[in-house]
Design an enzyme around this catalytic site. Structure first.
Site, PDB file in Angstrom:
ATOM      1  N   ASP A   1      68.566  39.485  77.968  1.00 11.81           N
ATOM      2  CA  ASP A   1      67.269  38.807  78.172  1.00 11.81           C
ATOM      3  C   ASP A   1      67.005  37.887  76.979  1.00 11.81           C
ATOM      4  O   ASP A   1      67.699  37.951  75.974  1.00 11.81           O
ATOM      5  CB  ASP A   1      66.151  39.860  78.253  1.00 11.81           C
ATOM      6  CG  ASP A   1      66.168  40.782  77.043  1.00 11.81           C
ATOM      7  OD1 ASP A   1      66.844  41.831  77.120  1.00 11.81           O
ATOM      8  OD2 ASP A   1      65.581  40.437  75.995  1.00 11.81           O
TER       9      ASP A   1
ATOM     10  N   ASP B   1      64.294  38.055  75.115  1.00 13.54           N
ATOM     11  CA  ASP B   1      63.201  38.693  74.385  1.00 13.54           C
ATOM     12  C   ASP B   1      61.887  38.037  74.801  1.00 13.54           C
ATOM     13  O   ASP B   1      61.683  37.846  76.003  1.00 13.54           O
ATOM     14  CB  ASP B   1      63.462  38.627  72.871  1.00 13.54           C
ATOM     15  CG  ASP B   1      62.673  39.677  72.117  1.00 13.54           C
ATOM     16  OD1 ASP B   1      62.535  40.799  72.635  1.00 13.54           O
ATOM     17  OD2 ASP B   1      62.176  39.393  71.009  1.00 13.54           O
TER      18      ASP B   1
END
Ligand SMILES: CSC[C@H]1O[C@H](OP(=O)(O)O)[C@H](O)[C@@H]1O
Ligand SMILES: Nc1ncnc2[nH]cnc12
Length: 348
Positions: A261, A263
């Site tokens: 991802d 973040d």
């Protein structure tokens, strides 16, 4: 087409994992008599090494308690033994804060482990590190909160390990030179293929810095941006104290991160959720397992032949890192140390 192949792979992996769990829990021997020089620690989404043949499953008691899970010993096609430990437990029931890292490291050491390849799901702090890319970090910034036991030493017996290079440079070199150029990348369209980021291949010789935060909540956007301003490349909740304890235990350690991802710094992306992390991990788990199986062969062979000297520089290092005179140390403390370092400081 690619999607169908991935889905088939995932279904196959889940079926194999269930089958293996049945075999392992039911009937594998609970002892293994030969030394096991290499261990793999699996993080989120990696609870098993499905391409290898399990030969034993061990429950090991240490002076620091029990590890996260029983340790599975498997054999590679060439007959090398490798230990596998699920960091958060077999069913992922341990928070990052609660991982018993001292017991994990002490148990692996007691098996004869000299090198560890640790896998971790991480958030990316840089645009060019895409979800599903792999990263070989070279540095760590500690953002844990001091609530995790992070040393084997304690009041009464003081030692200070070196940690300027938190990962083992020799092990790191072997891994970065042996990332398979085919197989590992199968199942992806050319432009969607994951990149394996290393200091030298993709970062002009600059460090790739892993931020290790406490969690379990993910970072705020302000924190995420702060870590970028510090030069952070990726973020997780698991590198510490694991890497510090490996160093104290004189075990060569390298973490392989898988980006799941962006973040929360990247305002054009949705902030990270567990769903995103697990989704990306599942889609890529066949890939991660292939990479693990290949590296296990290469590193095991290297350890057996002593080609690159992985971990050799660490052997004996803690003996000379102690500040306390062993003569004044309590017997119970020396006995605990004996589990990790037999013969270093004999109990009188
Ligand atoms: C489920 S997302 C957060 C969780 O994932 C990573 O675990 P691991 O390093 O064991 O793969 C991260 O460090 C957090 O513990
Ligand atoms: N964004 C993130 N922050 C911390 N740990 C993670 N593990 C996976 N993604 C993460």
């Amino acid at each position: 087409m690619v999607q169908r192949r991935l889905t088939n792979n995932i279904t196959k992996l889940i079926t194999m994992a269930a089958h293996r769990e049945h075999i392992e829990l039911g009937s594998l021997p609970h002892h293994f008599d030969k030394p096991v020089p290499l261990a793999v620690i699996g993080g989120t989404g990696l609870y098993d090494l499905p391409n290898l043949k399990p030969v034993a499953r061990l429950t090991i008691s240490t002076p620091w308690g029990f590890p996260s899970a029983p340790i599975t010993i498997s054999e590679t096609d060439s007959g090398y033994a490798v230990a596998f430990l699920a960091r958060h437990g077999q069913h992922h029931d341990l928070l990052p804060t609660d991982v018993p890292s001292r017991a994990n490291m002490a148990a692996l050491k007691s098996l004869g482990v000299e090198a560890i390849i640790a896998f971790s799901a991480v958030g990316s702090l840089q645009q060019e590190i895409k979800p599903r890319d792999f990263v070989l970090p070279t540095q760590i910034i500690d953002r844990t909160k001091g609530i995790r036991p992070s040393t084997f030493f304690e009041r009464g017996f003081v030692a200070h390990a070196m940690f300027g290079e938190p990962f083992d440079l020799t092990l790191s070199k072997i891994i970065s030179e042996n990332v398979p150029s085919s197989g590992f990348l199968e199942g992806f369209e050319t432009d969607a293929r994951p990149t394996f980021h290393t200091k030298h291949n993709t970062n002009n010789g600059e460090d790739l810095t892993l931020i290790c935060m406490e969690g379990p909540q993910f970072s705020t956007r302000a924190e995420s941006k702060l870590y970028r301003s510090w030069g952070g490349s990726v973020i997780n909740m698991s590198a510490l104290p694991e890497a510090k304890l490996a160093r104290e235990a004189e075990i060569a350690y390298q973490m392989i991160c898988m980006s799941t991802d962006y973040d929360s710094w990247n305002e054009s992306e949705d902030p990270v959720t567990v769903e995103t992390v697990v989704g990306n991990l599942k889609a890529n788990s066949a890939n991660a397992c292939k990479l693990a199986a290949h590296l296990i062969e290469v590193v095991s062979k290297d350890l057996a032949l002593g080609t690159s000297g992985v971990g050799k520089g660490l052997k004996g290092s803690m003996k000379y890192s102690v500040s306390t005179s062993p003569h004044g140390v309590k017997k119970e403390l020396l006995e605990k140390m004996h589990f990790l370092f037999p013969g270093y400081w004999p109990v009188q």
